[in-house]
Design a protein around this motif. Sequence first.
Motif, PDB file in Angstrom:
ATOM      1  N   VAL A 147      22.205  45.483  47.657  1.00 26.85           N
ATOM      2  CA  VAL A 147      23.533  46.076  47.783  1.00 26.85           C
ATOM      3  C   VAL A 147      24.428  45.296  48.730  1.00 26.85           C
ATOM      4  O   VAL A 147      25.638  45.344  48.634  1.00 26.85           O
ATOM      5  N   GLY A 148      23.861  44.537  49.645  1.00 24.89           N
ATOM      6  CA  GLY A 148      24.690  43.857  50.632  1.00 24.89           C
ATOM      7  C   GLY A 148      25.354  42.601  50.123  1.00 24.89           C
ATOM      8  O   GLY A 148      26.254  42.079  50.766  1.00 24.89           O
ATOM      9  N   GLY A 149      24.923  42.071  48.976  1.00 26.13           N
ATOM     10  CA  GLY A 149      25.446  40.798  48.515  1.00 26.13           C
ATOM     11  C   GLY A 149      26.787  40.937  47.818  1.00 26.13           C
ATOM     12  O   GLY A 149      27.152  41.982  47.318  1.00 26.13           O
ATOM     13  N   ALA A 150      27.531  39.853  47.782  1.00 20.37           N
ATOM     14  CA  ALA A 150      28.803  39.856  47.066  1.00 20.37           C
ATOM     15  C   ALA A 150      28.531  39.950  45.575  1.00 20.37           C
ATOM     16  O   ALA A 150      27.553  39.432  45.066  1.00 20.37           O
ATOM     17  N   SER A 151      29.427  40.598  44.847  1.00 16.81           N
ATOM     18  CA  SER A 151      29.206  40.821  43.425  1.00 16.81           C
ATOM     19  C   SER A 151      29.166  39.520  42.641  1.00 16.81           C
ATOM     20  O   SER A 151      28.619  39.469  41.556  1.00 16.81           O
ATOM     21  N   THR A 152      29.749  38.477  43.203  1.00 14.41           N
ATOM     22  CA  THR A 152      29.714  37.187  42.514  1.00 14.41           C
ATOM     23  C   THR A 152      28.737  36.225  43.173  1.00 14.41           C
ATOM     24  O   THR A 152      28.716  35.049  42.863  1.00 14.41           O
ATOM     25  N   GLY A 153      27.948  36.711  44.132  1.00 13.66           N
ATOM     26  CA  GLY A 153      26.993  35.856  44.825  1.00 13.66           C
ATOM     27  C   GLY A 153      25.799  35.522  43.952  1.00 13.66           C
ATOM     28  O   GLY A 153      25.529  36.174  42.956  1.00 13.66           O
ATOM     29  N   SER A 154      25.083  34.490  44.343  1.00 11.56           N
ATOM     30  CA  SER A 154      23.905  34.068  43.610  1.00 11.56           C
ATOM     31  C   SER A 154      22.744  33.971  44.582  1.00 11.56           C
ATOM     32  O   SER A 154      22.763  33.169  45.504  1.00 11.56           O
ATOM     33  N   PHE A 172      18.763  26.669  25.553  1.00 10.79           N
ATOM     34  CA  PHE A 172      20.068  26.144  25.968  1.00 10.79           C
ATOM     35  C   PHE A 172      21.088  27.244  25.734  1.00 10.79           C
ATOM     36  O   PHE A 172      21.079  27.903  24.686  1.00 10.79           O
ATOM     37  N   GLU A 173      21.958  27.416  26.721  1.00  7.57           N
ATOM     38  CA  GLU A 173      22.909  28.516  26.649  1.00  7.57           C
ATOM     39  C   GLU A 173      24.303  28.076  27.060  1.00  7.57           C
ATOM     40  O   GLU A 173      24.460  27.331  28.035  1.00  7.57           O
ATOM     41  N   TYR A 174      25.302  28.562  26.314  1.00  6.33           N
ATOM     42  CA  TYR A 174      26.688  28.509  26.779  1.00  6.33           C
ATOM     43  C   TYR A 174      27.028  29.896  27.300  1.00  6.33           C
ATOM     44  O   TYR A 174      26.878  30.900  26.600  1.00  6.33           O
ATOM     45  N   ASN A 175      27.478  29.963  28.546  1.00  8.37           N
ATOM     46  CA  ASN A 175      27.817  31.225  29.189  1.00  8.37           C
ATOM     47  C   ASN A 175      29.274  31.159  29.618  1.00  8.37           C
ATOM     48  O   ASN A 175      29.665  30.304  30.412  1.00  8.37           O
ATOM     49  N   SER A 176      30.093  32.067  29.086  1.00 11.99           N
ATOM     50  CA  SER A 176      31.535  32.021  29.347  1.00 11.99           C
ATOM     51  C   SER A 176      31.912  32.564  30.720  1.00 11.99           C
ATOM     52  O   SER A 176      33.023  32.319  31.196  1.00 11.99           O
ATOM     53  N   ASN A 177      31.003  33.286  31.370  1.00 10.43           N
ATOM     54  CA  ASN A 177      31.326  33.906  32.658  1.00 10.43           C
ATOM     55  C   ASN A 177      30.017  34.097  33.415  1.00 10.43           C
ATOM     56  O   ASN A 177      29.450  35.190  33.456  1.00 10.43           O
ATOM     57  N   VAL A 178      29.541  33.030  34.031  1.00  6.61           N
ATOM     58  CA  VAL A 178      28.195  33.019  34.597  1.00  6.61           C
ATOM     59  C   VAL A 178      28.020  34.101  35.649  1.00  6.61           C
ATOM     60  O   VAL A 178      26.981  34.753  35.723  1.00  6.61           O
ATOM     61  N   GLN A 179      29.045  34.342  36.467  1.00  5.73           N
ATOM     62  CA  GLN A 179      28.929  35.304  37.551  1.00  5.73           C
ATOM     63  C   GLN A 179      29.559  36.651  37.236  1.00  5.73           C
ATOM     64  O   GLN A 179      29.694  37.496  38.112  1.00  5.73           O
ATOM     65  N   ARG A 180      29.930  36.866  35.992  1.00  6.22           N
ATOM     66  CA  ARG A 180      30.533  38.131  35.549  1.00  6.22           C
ATOM     67  C   ARG A 180      31.702  38.530  36.465  1.00  6.22           C
ATOM     68  O   ARG A 180      31.797  39.676  36.930  1.00  6.22           O
ATOM     69  N   ALA A 181      32.568  37.576  36.742  1.00  4.11           N
ATOM     70  CA  ALA A 181      33.689  37.776  37.655  1.00  4.11           C
ATOM     71  C   ALA A 181      34.974  38.029  36.868  1.00  4.11           C
ATOM     72  O   ALA A 181      35.083  37.661  35.695  1.00  4.11           O
ATOM     73  N   PRO A 182      35.990  38.641  37.490  1.00  5.65           N
ATOM     74  CA  PRO A 182      37.268  38.862  36.799  1.00  5.65           C
ATOM     75  C   PRO A 182      37.905  37.564  36.344  1.00  5.65           C
ATOM     76  O   PRO A 182      38.547  37.522  35.287  1.00  5.65           O
ATOM     77  N   VAL A 183      37.785  36.498  37.129  1.00  5.88           N
ATOM     78  CA  VAL A 183      38.260  35.173  36.723  1.00  5.88           C
ATOM     79  C   VAL A 183      37.037  34.384  36.269  1.00  5.88           C
ATOM     80  O   VAL A 183      36.239  33.933  37.101  1.00  5.88           O
ATOM     81  N   PHE A 232      26.547  27.054  41.455  1.00  4.14           N
ATOM     82  CA  PHE A 232      25.992  28.361  41.086  1.00  4.14           C
ATOM     83  C   PHE A 232      24.510  28.446  41.446  1.00  4.14           C
ATOM     84  O   PHE A 232      23.964  29.537  41.555  1.00  4.14           O
ATOM     85  N   ALA A 233      23.866  27.291  41.588  1.00  2.00           N
ATOM     86  CA  ALA A 233      22.479  27.266  42.057  1.00  2.00           C
ATOM     87  C   ALA A 233      22.517  27.224  43.577  1.00  2.00           C
ATOM     88  O   ALA A 233      22.176  26.230  44.207  1.00  2.00           O
ATOM     89  N   ASP A 265      37.356  44.060  36.300  1.00  2.00           N
ATOM     90  CA  ASP A 265      36.940  44.057  34.897  1.00  2.00           C
ATOM     91  C   ASP A 265      36.506  42.650  34.494  1.00  2.00           C
ATOM     92  O   ASP A 265      37.043  41.645  34.992  1.00  2.00           O
ATOM     93  N   SER A 266      35.554  42.579  33.581  1.00  2.00           N
ATOM     94  CA  SER A 266      35.098  41.266  33.152  1.00  2.00           C
ATOM     95  C   SER A 266      34.543  41.333  31.743  1.00  2.00           C
ATOM     96  O   SER A 266      34.165  42.402  31.253  1.00  2.00           O
ATOM     97  N   THR A 267      34.510  40.182  31.100  1.00  2.00           N
ATOM     98  CA  THR A 267      33.830  40.011  29.824  1.00  2.00           C
ATOM     99  C   THR A 267      32.912  38.802  29.938  1.00  2.00           C
ATOM    100  O   THR A 267      33.141  37.915  30.763  1.00  2.00           O
ATOM    101  N   GLN A 268      31.905  38.796  29.125  1.00  2.00           N
ATOM    102  CA  GLN A 268      30.946  37.689  29.167  1.00  2.00           C
ATOM    103  C   GLN A 268      30.405  37.450  27.764  1.00  2.00           C
ATOM    104  O   GLN A 268      29.979  38.379  27.082  1.00  2.00           O
TER     105      GLN A 268
END
Length: 563
Positions: free
Chosen positions: A261-268, A162-173, A215-216, A549-552
């Motif tokens: 490389v073609g995918g969006a940086s926040t894509g899944s 089980f995980e809590y993830n503060s920024n699942v997609q490593r996005a600026p927001v 996100f899935a 920039d991002s934090t996770q």
Amino acid sequence: MLISHSRPTHFGVCSLLLLFVAALSPQTASAQFGVSPSQTSNFFNDFRGRSSKMKANAPAARSGDVVYDYESGAYKSQEDQEGFQSLQQLLRSDREISQPSIRSGSSAFAARAVGDYTSYSGQYSQSLSYFAPSYTSDPFLSGKRNMKLGPVNIGLGLYQGFEYNSNVQRAPVPVSDFISSTMLNVSANYRLTQNNVLSVTAGIGVDHYFDHPEFAAYGNGGYLFNILPGSTLAFDIKAGPVYITIYDRVSVRPAVNNAFVGGASTGSFGVFQNDFGIAANWQINSAWALLLNYTNTWSNALGNNNNQFDRTMNSLHASLTYSPTATWILGTEGGVSLLEYAQPTLNDATLFNWGTFISMPIGKSTTIKLSGGVQMFEFKDPTVLAPLGPGDATDLSSYYYNLSITNQLNARFSHTMTVGHESSINLSSNFITADFVNYGMSMVAWKGGRFSVSGYFERAEPSFFNPAFAGAQADVTQYGYDFYYSHQISSKWRTGAGYHFGRSDSRAVGQDTDQHGFAVDLNYIISAKAGMNLGYRYFITDAKGANTDSTQTRLIIGFNYNF
């Protein structure tokens, strides 16, 4: 080792059930496989090890068998000594913080491996077996526990995290979520006869996103199914002096933006791959051995707008070795691959490499392997130009080399270094050529404590750079290092802490990044079959010249049980 999330994947429920049923029925990387000489060599090393294990488990007459361990590059008697670490063992050391063997927030991905769907494109040399999944549920226990159902031997390991993830997609927001991960590891075999074995090794599981099922993106209601690289159904046969393995290798794994490389940086999204192959190891006599392998590979990118990466590849490779004294190996190996994409965005190709190698021990504590040869890639002319495709018309006629040195200084200190130059296929150009250096050191600092340091450097240049093509990859220089200390506090408690730094400098605007990563682990053995772990991960990503920039932060609790 803890499971951490970036971009999970899925697989159909029917295939998941088929693998599970297969496990209960009678039976047992660093660049593009089939293209990269180093990856092809790793496959043959793994297959030699598989043949050796089959010899050891079958009490038949073994005239001509040698005692040299081809997989580890060392005498077997050395490996039996306490404290000895082979090259493969050292590569499995405590670099969990940045090596993306399962899922990771690390950006330490090798540019030379972006076209590799076979495994995870981490900077460090791949240590994972081609015929075994990249994760086991009992890393701090003493191996799998086995059950027996009639003639079938079964090993099962269950992991629940089980995980809590503060920024699942490593996005600026950032957007946070709670994630459940369930993983079943299976190792089963059925010896039909003394020399014929049916086997399955598989890591299969499911992730569930509680708060944000979107996100899935290619799952169902927030559920994503995974099959780890190396999950294999195989039939091993001994026909006189020839060992044959017929295999089908399935994986559904996370795909990261560095690898697609073609995918969006926040894509899944992810990738499905099936490798069907036949490999043969003919021990001609006590000195000569011939290995052949044919593989048909079908790869499918999962998710929206990624089908330009769908492809098939047929590869035929051979390795001929000479080892008259069972202490050193001289050989020649290589092959040809036919690459075909489902869409004309990327170019079909005929890919050829061939070379020679020598592997030998120096004294009793050092192993060296040197290989080199030629690579020739011939691509069809592009039919789709930028911005819809890269429009690359470049062919390759060049060289490769790879030098690996492993040294067991004493019972406490081991280190290894790899230096190489080679080309592999790419996803925003025809191919990419890289010079790289890896170094890893593992040291038993004191009783119960192990300290490891590793570092990497890579300079990679694509065959073509067209900034008009979305996701175009420019020349890049990457380097970084990792520290990890683990300590066995008692027979039940183990702790570890680590730090990662990685830098990527590119001539493309907005692609320079720095990343810092921190990790803390605590593991407890509940019983001989059960254990639990707690983990903390924190990543800081500084995208220079871009507002990305991002934090996770990730907090993980996991339980494992071995039946």
